[in-house]
Design an enzyme around this catalytic site. Sequence first.
Site, PDB file in Angstrom:
ATOM      1  CG  ASP A 213      -1.342  -6.403   3.652  1.00  0.00           C
ATOM      2  OD1 ASP A 213      -1.551  -5.358   3.005  1.00  0.00           O
ATOM      3  OD2 ASP A 213      -2.233  -7.008   4.279  1.00  0.00           O
TER       4      ASP A 213
ATOM      5  CG  ASP B 213      -5.767  -5.719  -0.150  1.00  0.00           C
ATOM      6  OD1 ASP B 213      -6.146  -6.772   0.375  1.00  0.00           O
ATOM      7  OD2 ASP B 213      -4.918  -4.973   0.367  1.00  0.00           O
TER       8      ASP B 213
ATOM      9  CG  HIS C  46      -1.859  -1.184   1.246  1.00  0.00           C
ATOM     10  ND1 HIS C  46      -3.093  -1.138   0.649  1.00  0.00           N
ATOM     11  CD2 HIS C  46      -1.716  -2.447   1.732  1.00  0.00           C
ATOM     12  CE1 HIS C  46      -3.695  -2.325   0.791  1.00  0.00           C
ATOM     13  NE2 HIS C  46      -2.875  -3.137   1.446  1.00  0.00           N
ATOM     14  CG  LEU C  47       3.300   2.281  -3.120  1.00  0.00           C
ATOM     15  CD1 LEU C  47       3.667   2.521  -4.584  1.00  0.00           C
ATOM     16  CD2 LEU C  47       4.554   2.281  -2.255  1.00  0.00           C
ATOM     17  NE  ARG C  48      -1.568   3.327   3.967  1.00  0.00           N
ATOM     18  CZ  ARG C  48      -2.360   2.278   4.125  1.00  0.00           C
ATOM     19  NH1 ARG C  48      -3.298   1.995   3.229  1.00  0.00           N
ATOM     20  NH2 ARG C  48      -2.234   1.486   5.173  1.00  0.00           N
TER      21      ARG C  48
ATOM     22  CG  ASN D  58      -8.392  -7.608   8.231  1.00  0.00           C
ATOM     23  OD1 ASN D  58      -8.553  -8.717   8.721  1.00  0.00           O
ATOM     24  ND2 ASN D  58      -9.255  -7.062   7.399  1.00  0.00           N
TER      25      ASN D  58
ATOM     26  CG  HIS E 164      -3.854 -10.683   3.321  1.00  0.00           C
ATOM     27  ND1 HIS E 164      -5.097 -11.235   3.366  1.00  0.00           N
ATOM     28  CD2 HIS E 164      -4.017  -9.431   2.834  1.00  0.00           C
ATOM     29  CE1 HIS E 164      -5.988 -10.354   2.940  1.00  0.00           C
ATOM     30  NE2 HIS E 164      -5.349  -9.256   2.605  1.00  0.00           N
TER      31      HIS E 164
HETATM   32 ZN   LIG Z   1      -6.145  -7.395   2.262  1.00  0.00          ZN
HETATM   33 ZN   LIG Z   2      -3.420  -5.167   1.790  1.00  0.00          ZN
END
Ligand SMILES: [Zn+2]
Ligand SMILES: [Zn+2]
Length: 424
Positions: free
Chosen positions: A304, A151, A62-64, A277, A231
């Site tokens: 993740d 995701d 996740h690079l946001r 999560n 995940h």
């Molecule tokens: Zn996920």
């Molecule tokens: Zn994720």
Amino acid sequence: MKLLVRGVTVVDPATGIRPHTDILIEDGVIAEMADFLPSGDAQILQADGWLCAPGLVDMHVHLRDPGQTYKEDIYSGCRAAAAGGVTAVACMPNTTPAADSPAIIREILQKAETADARVYPVAAITKGLAGEEQTDFAALKAAGAVAVSDDGRPVPTAGMMQRAMLDARLEGLSVLSHSEDLSLVRGGIINAGETAQKLGVRGISRAAEEVAVAREVAIAGAENLPIHICHVSTAGSVAIIRDAKRRGVPVTCETAPHYFSLTDDLLVTRDANYRMNPPLRTAADVAAIIEGIKDGTIDAIATDHAPHSAEDKADFETAPNGVVGLETSLSAGITWLVNPGHITLKKLIELMSANPTAILGVPGGSVAVGQPADLVLFDTDTAWTVEPDKLVSKSKNTPYAGKRLTGRVMATVCRGKIVYELGE
Ligand SMILES: [Zn+2]
Ligand SMILES: [Zn+2]
């Protein structure tokens, strides 16, 4: 532009171990490999005694960016990747706005051109990740997306997922499933079990994950459509996927370092940096994840990587889920998988480079003449302590703070350029 990497031991998933090798890189491609190469006019990277593997490919990051760049942005995320030996990341679409349009995919790719790692955008399956209307897969593929996923949220119905898998196959896109049945989560914030009881917080049943994994596997099997499960964290998920693979179902899956190294009893500290999560599970789950890695049920290790600020993570019960991982994944693999003898170093590199490239259908994953010059140079002996303040990522929410890890990235080469050197 030429770069000569001197004196490495190559660890390649395809060809194995090759000691005392010089690697000449020209214009971003591996041009020559031999016991000794003259330097000529090339820049020299003195790497005697270091190991050299294909640059790691982290297929779940996740690079946001856009929208939450106080947590991370494309440049800081790719610098963190480089510091972890990761030369390519697949970035998830739960940005603000969501990566559900060709314009946003193009914007991400344009920014990434000058970043320290390659970026492969994952586009949303549904508009705004709202779980209602499917996005335009053909247009997203044309803009440069390599995969689709919602995701952070599950695709709500089996019917929608089936259609997404069908359309994705037609467009040559991978489908990455965040497998979670929200009707079973019911406000849970950590694994359901003793620790949740002790803390008096709601637990998340393993069933929330396993029901969804079983759903995706059932569709993949019945329709013969490929699916990738993100995940994986429970023994039950490993068993479902193992059985599916035996039956020839086209399923692949990833796990993350925290699922093979940490357990939910850490949460008694009420430290939100242990919350993600799916949540940390029990020692029995960790053992099953390791068994799944050993027997090939689990195809890939992805982090993740989910950056959050200290303020975001301040309150244990209301903090958002997620931990950073790009800078510790290789060391975690060496510390908890290779050093205890569960898998070889070559197998670890396969899980972290060759397999993810194959699942995403992108180049890389091998150190060979003609291949892209994306390399991680590292050793397996140097021990170091994870100090959050020293992480390159904008966010410091690592679950390994204060942990002693073994194996260290010494330098990273991406597109033929040195993008990271330890201590520089
Ligand atoms: Zn996920
Ligand atoms: Zn994720």
